[in-house]
Write an enzyme that holds these catalytic residues in place. Structure first.
Site: not given
Ligand code: CP
Ligand code: NVA
Length: 309
Positions: A108, A135, A138, A227, A267, A293
């Site tokens: 990340r 992302h 995700q 988001d 998310c 996930r």
């Protein structure tokens, strides 16, 4: 060996295979405890090295459980403890060491260039655990969640994104093209996707629409995504940006413009972009979204190791 960096660079067939595998694996795990290993331990003896240059809760936990449930193990490096972060070792040398000691690397990072550099020098797969431009893990997991809840292919659903044009939206746009689903984007005019993304949308045409009101984007939606307005390391005037997004809050009234059985996804972590009444409602599937996930990361790992059937 395969990398998993951006959805736009992965063939649709492979993305579909990952989702199909995740479905099967999730079903087979119903009676197993958190740390029990999947039958056949397909990644027995494999080490996933993780590094987070930005905060993470869900991505960290889900990759931890994913590799463990496949029979392997994980080690999380703290960037501030590496020579790399102090400029005292190159990406090339760091990548060589990672490749010799481990079997896959999840990063990340705040730099898409760094992901590409690592990819150049690693001889093991690299997975993008969130970067400024995407992302991917995700959104692939979110496609899984949507099909699980709606019990139909995502290509038959209307998806709406109401919020900032950020990394998560970029991956959703790529998913819309790869899985061929309709995507309405609702955001203030000054916050629309940048030119590069717009030309990507145009090149692949027809199913993506951008609106400057939340209501237009939400109308007829099966799924509404949002988001945080301010992403990690977003270098903006925060108060001003939050003000510009005031009319884009997801509340009950806005949900009323979507289909009756519309679900809400986020998310996480969240900010003020969603009203508590929507977040806590039956329509909100954010906890199911988060735990899924784990299941999708497992199939992403198997894809990277060339073990997906
Ligand atoms: N959604 C997500 O990636 O969460 P984390 O930042 O906590 O990993
Ligand atoms: N857009 C958010 C996603 C967090 C998971 C960020 O980059 O901070």
């Amino acid at each position: 060996m395969k990398h998993f960096i951006h959805i736009k660079d992965i063939p649709s067939n492979d993305l579909r295979k990952i989702i199909t595998d995740a479905k099967k694996r999730k079903l087979l795990r119903k009676k197993l405890n958190t740390l029990e290993i999947d039958k056949g331990a397909p990644l027995k003896g494999k080490l996933l090295i993780q590094m987070f240059e930005k905060s993470s809760l869900r991505t960290r936990l889900s990759f931890y459980l994913a590799i463990k449930q496949l029979g392997g193990s994980t080690l999380t490096l703290r960037p501030d403890e590496l020579h790399l972060s102090k400029g005292a070792e190159s990406i090339e040398d760091t990548a060589k060491i990672l490749s010799n000691f481990g079997n896959a690397f999840m990063l990340r990072t705040d730099s898409d260039k760094k992901l590409e550099e690592f990819k150049k020098f690693l001889t093991i797969p690299i997975i993008n655990g969130l970067s400024p431009s995407s992302h991917a893990t995700q959104i692939l997991s979110d496609v899984f969640t949507i099909e699980e809840i709606k019990k139909k292919p995502i290509s038959r659903l209307n998806i709406a994104w109401i919020g900032d044009s950020n990394n998560v939206l970029n991956s959703l746009i790529a998913a819309s093209i790869k899985f061929s689903f309709k995507l309405n984007i609702g955001c203030p005019k000054n916050y629309q996707p940048d030119k590069k993304i717009l030309s990507y949308i145009n090149k692949n045409k027809n199913k993506i629409f951008i609106f400057d009101t939340a209501i237009k984007a939400a109308t007829g939606a099966d799924v509404i995504f949002s988001d945080k307005v301010i992403s990690m390391n977003d270098k903006v005037d925060k108060i001003q940006k939050l003000n510009h997004f005031k009319k884009f809050k997801i509340d009950k009234k806005l949900m009323g413009h979507a289909k009756k059985d519309c679900i809400f996804l986020h998310c996480l972590p969240r900010g003020g972009e969603v009203d508590e009444k929507v977040f806590a409602s039956k329509q909100s599937k954010v906890w199911q979204q988060a735990i899924n996930r784990v299941h999708v990361q497992k199939s992403i790992l198997l894809y990277c190791f060339g073990k997906l059937r």
